[in-house]
Design a protein around this motif. Structure first.
Motif, PDB file in Angstrom:
ATOM      1  N   UNK A  78     -33.923  -8.374   9.431  1.00 29.67           N
ATOM      2  CA  UNK A  78     -33.920  -7.033   8.833  1.00 29.67           C
ATOM      3  C   UNK A  78     -32.776  -6.156   9.328  1.00 29.67           C
ATOM      4  N   UNK A  79     -31.863  -6.736  10.091  1.00 32.34           N
ATOM      5  CA  UNK A  79     -30.704  -5.982  10.591  1.00 32.34           C
ATOM      6  C   UNK A  79     -29.449  -6.570   9.952  1.00 32.34           C
ATOM      7  N   UNK A  80     -28.717  -5.758   9.221  1.00 33.50           N
ATOM      8  CA  UNK A  80     -27.539  -6.225   8.488  1.00 33.50           C
ATOM      9  C   UNK A  80     -26.289  -5.546   9.050  1.00 33.50           C
ATOM     10  N   UNK A  81     -25.270  -6.344   9.298  1.00 31.82           N
ATOM     11  CA  UNK A  81     -24.005  -5.830   9.826  1.00 31.82           C
ATOM     12  C   UNK A  81     -22.904  -6.231   8.861  1.00 31.82           C
ATOM     13  N   UNK A  82     -22.216  -5.244   8.305  1.00 31.72           N
ATOM     14  CA  UNK A  82     -21.179  -5.502   7.310  1.00 31.72           C
ATOM     15  C   UNK A  82     -19.846  -4.970   7.811  1.00 31.72           C
ATOM     16  N   UNK A  83     -18.806  -5.806   7.738  1.00 32.74           N
ATOM     17  CA  UNK A  83     -17.446  -5.337   7.998  1.00 32.74           C
ATOM     18  C   UNK A  83     -16.494  -6.085   7.075  1.00 32.74           C
ATOM     19  N   UNK A  84     -15.230  -5.782   7.172  1.00 31.33           N
ATOM     20  CA  UNK A  84     -14.267  -6.392   6.252  1.00 31.33           C
ATOM     21  C   UNK A  84     -13.811  -7.766   6.718  1.00 31.33           C
ATOM     22  N   UNK A  85     -14.124  -8.142   7.977  1.00 27.68           N
ATOM     23  CA  UNK A  85     -13.688  -9.435   8.482  1.00 27.68           C
ATOM     24  C   UNK A  85     -12.181  -9.561   8.456  1.00 27.68           C
ATOM     25  N   UNK A 103     -33.849  -3.356  -1.198  1.00 22.03           N
ATOM     26  CA  UNK A 103     -34.954  -3.162  -2.130  1.00 22.03           C
ATOM     27  C   UNK A 103     -36.194  -3.948  -1.728  1.00 22.03           C
ATOM     28  N   UNK A 104     -36.021  -4.923  -0.841  1.00 25.70           N
ATOM     29  CA  UNK A 104     -37.144  -5.727  -0.370  1.00 25.70           C
ATOM     30  C   UNK A 104     -37.813  -5.061   0.816  1.00 25.70           C
ATOM     31  N   UNK A 105     -39.092  -5.335   0.996  1.00 25.23           N
ATOM     32  CA  UNK A 105     -39.799  -4.817   2.161  1.00 25.23           C
ATOM     33  C   UNK A 105     -39.296  -5.523   3.421  1.00 25.23           C
ATOM     34  N   UNK A 106     -39.319  -4.846   4.573  1.00 26.24           N
ATOM     35  CA  UNK A 106     -38.898  -5.516   5.814  1.00 26.24           C
ATOM     36  C   UNK A 106     -39.751  -6.751   6.091  1.00 26.24           C
ATOM     37  N   UNK A 107     -39.114  -7.792   6.609  1.00 27.32           N
ATOM     38  CA  UNK A 107     -39.853  -8.996   6.972  1.00 27.32           C
ATOM     39  C   UNK A 107     -40.731  -8.741   8.193  1.00 27.32           C
ATOM     40  N   UNK A 108     -40.161  -8.104   9.200  1.00 21.03           N
ATOM     41  CA  UNK A 108     -40.921  -7.892  10.436  1.00 21.03           C
ATOM     42  C   UNK A 108     -40.582  -6.598  11.152  1.00 21.03           C
ATOM     43  N   UNK A 109     -39.531  -5.920  10.729  1.00 19.31           N
ATOM     44  CA  UNK A 109     -39.101  -4.704  11.428  1.00 19.31           C
ATOM     45  C   UNK A 109     -39.876  -3.483  10.955  1.00 19.31           C
ATOM     46  N   UNK A 110     -39.874  -2.439  11.808  1.00 21.55           N
ATOM     47  CA  UNK A 110     -40.426  -1.161  11.380  1.00 21.55           C
ATOM     48  C   UNK A 110     -39.555  -0.579  10.277  1.00 21.55           C
ATOM     49  N   UNK A 136     -30.515   7.654  -3.408  1.00 19.94           N
ATOM     50  CA  UNK A 136     -31.900   7.214  -3.640  1.00 19.94           C
ATOM     51  C   UNK A 136     -32.315   6.287  -2.497  1.00 19.94           C
ATOM     52  N   UNK A 137     -32.470   6.860  -1.279  1.00 20.70           N
ATOM     53  CA  UNK A 137     -32.733   6.024  -0.103  1.00 20.70           C
ATOM     54  C   UNK A 137     -34.107   5.377  -0.124  1.00 20.70           C
ATOM     55  N   UNK A 138     -34.176   4.251   0.533  1.00 22.78           N
ATOM     56  CA  UNK A 138     -35.455   3.569   0.727  1.00 22.78           C
ATOM     57  C   UNK A 138     -36.144   4.131   1.960  1.00 22.78           C
ATOM     58  N   UNK A 139     -37.439   4.328   1.878  1.00 22.20           N
ATOM     59  CA  UNK A 139     -38.196   4.867   3.015  1.00 22.20           C
ATOM     60  C   UNK A 139     -38.217   3.898   4.192  1.00 22.20           C
ATOM     61  N   UNK A 140     -37.985   2.621   3.906  1.00 21.99           N
ATOM     62  CA  UNK A 140     -38.113   1.609   4.961  1.00 21.99           C
ATOM     63  C   UNK A 140     -36.766   1.170   5.516  1.00 21.99           C
ATOM     64  N   UNK A 141     -35.707   1.972   5.295  1.00 23.62           N
ATOM     65  CA  UNK A 141     -34.392   1.550   5.775  1.00 23.62           C
ATOM     66  C   UNK A 141     -33.600   2.726   6.330  1.00 23.62           C
ATOM     67  N   UNK A 142     -32.656   2.398   7.232  1.00 23.78           N
ATOM     68  CA  UNK A 142     -31.720   3.372   7.797  1.00 23.78           C
ATOM     69  C   UNK A 142     -30.322   2.767   7.701  1.00 23.78           C
ATOM     70  N   UNK A 143     -29.384   3.542   7.167  1.00 24.35           N
ATOM     71  CA  UNK A 143     -27.983   3.112   7.106  1.00 24.35           C
ATOM     72  C   UNK A 143     -27.196   3.830   8.182  1.00 24.35           C
TER      73      UNK A 143
END
Length: 323
Positions: A78-85, A103-110, A136-143
């Motif tokens: 549930x933790x995504x790290x994006x960069x340009x590589x 858009x998917x529910x977290x697998x195991x994270x808060x 239109x943020x998701x309640x279950x995510x933080x960017x």
């Protein structure tokens, strides 16, 4: 994650937000490169999802639970790290994939946490796609977005994030950390701290790149060696090394100005070359030093504009060796 680069005040800020249940959906970490923004973002992700912090009352993460360990190893679902590589930009495809995951529910994270490093490198299409997610943020995510040049980001993206500023440390503090944590001697630590400009991560990278030795090699060849055509030719094949050479020369002639103004050893960057500075000082008048520094600054500007600096560097050498 390098814990030495984590900014504890920012982590504590997230802890307060968790306790008061005021965690926002998007943050923009603003600060110089290599100051520790990404490391701090990962620390915040640990805090938010720490299994020992389910009630949100802890000051920091435990570092030992399954969630913390997975984030540390880069294996948390549930933790995504994006960069340009290796690319020049962050592609819209990367953002679309992120949106689908959010858009998917977290697998195991808060909460799902997405960290986008150097968001100024988003393509225009990517920025517009990200903007819709911010609106239109998701309640279950933080960017958490990071940037070293906020002015290069879309204003609409910046305005929809809570800004968190990362301020450089003092040179004295960076020097102390290098002595304590990297076992460097005082002159080397003093020099690296000056070139790192308050960014401990940059100081460590310079150490790993053997910058201290390279710095002295540049001084030996450009300041104390008149017949340096082979060395200059080698430097000119690498834009990054040309920039580094100009930075080193600027520090050297700035030190000579400090010396002429009565400055002491602790006031110069190249304190490891104190005797050489004293020996080189009488070679130039105050006005000549100012002229050399102006030429260095002009050449750096040309290099930044991707112009050929071969002739300007040769002219700079002539000024250095003028009598």
């Amino acid at each position: 994650m390098n814990s030495c680069l984590v900014h504890d005040p920012v982590v504590k800020r997230f802890a307060r937000l968790l306790r008061s249940q005021r965690l926002a959906h998007a943050y923009l970490f603003i600060g110089p490169r290599e100051i520790g923004k990404s490391e701090t973002a990962l620390a915040a992700a640990k805090l938010i999802n720490c299994e020992d912090n389910r009630d949100g009352q802890r000051e920091t993460f435990c570092g030992q639970c399954s969630s913390c360990l997975k984030i540390e190893s880069g294996n948390h679902p549930d933790i995504f790290f994006i960069d340009r590589g290796e690319s020049e930009s962050i592609k819209i495809g990367q953002i679309r994939e992120l949106i689908n995951r959010l858009h998917l529910r977290p697998f195991e994270a808060a909460k799902k946490i997405c960290i986008i490093k150097d968001v100024e490198h988003l393509t225009t299409e990517g920025s517009n796609a990200l903007l819709k997610t911010l609106e239109e943020p998701s309640e279950s995510s933080v960017l958490i977005l990071t940037t070293s040049v906020p002015e290069e980001n879309l204003g609409t993206v910046v305005s929809r994030c809570h800004a968190v500023s990362f301020r450089p440390e003092s040179n004295r503090r960076v020097k102390a950390r290098l002595v304590e944590e990297e076992a460097l001697d005082a002159p080397a630590a003093h020099c690296l701290a000056a070139f790192a400009e308050g960014c401990a991560g940059r100081a460590r990278r310079l150490k790993e790149e053997d910058f201290f030795r390279r710095k002295n090699e540049m001084i030996d060849n450009m300041v104390f060696q008149a017949n340096n055509d082979p060395y200059l030719k080698k430097i000119l094949t690498d834009k990054e090394q040309s920039k580094r050479l100009l930075d080193v020369l600027l520090s050297w002639y700035r030190d000579l100005l400090v010396l002429k103004a009565g400055g002491e050893k602790q006031h110069v960057v190249n304190s490891d070359r104190w005797e050489d500075l004293q020996r080189a000082g009488p070679r130039h008048t105050f006005e000549q030093l100012k002229d050399i520094m102006a030429e260095i600054v002009k050449t750096r500007r040309m290099l930044g504009e991707n112009l050929n600096v071969k002739i300007p560097l040769i002219l700079l050498r002539e000024k250095i060796w003028a009598r």
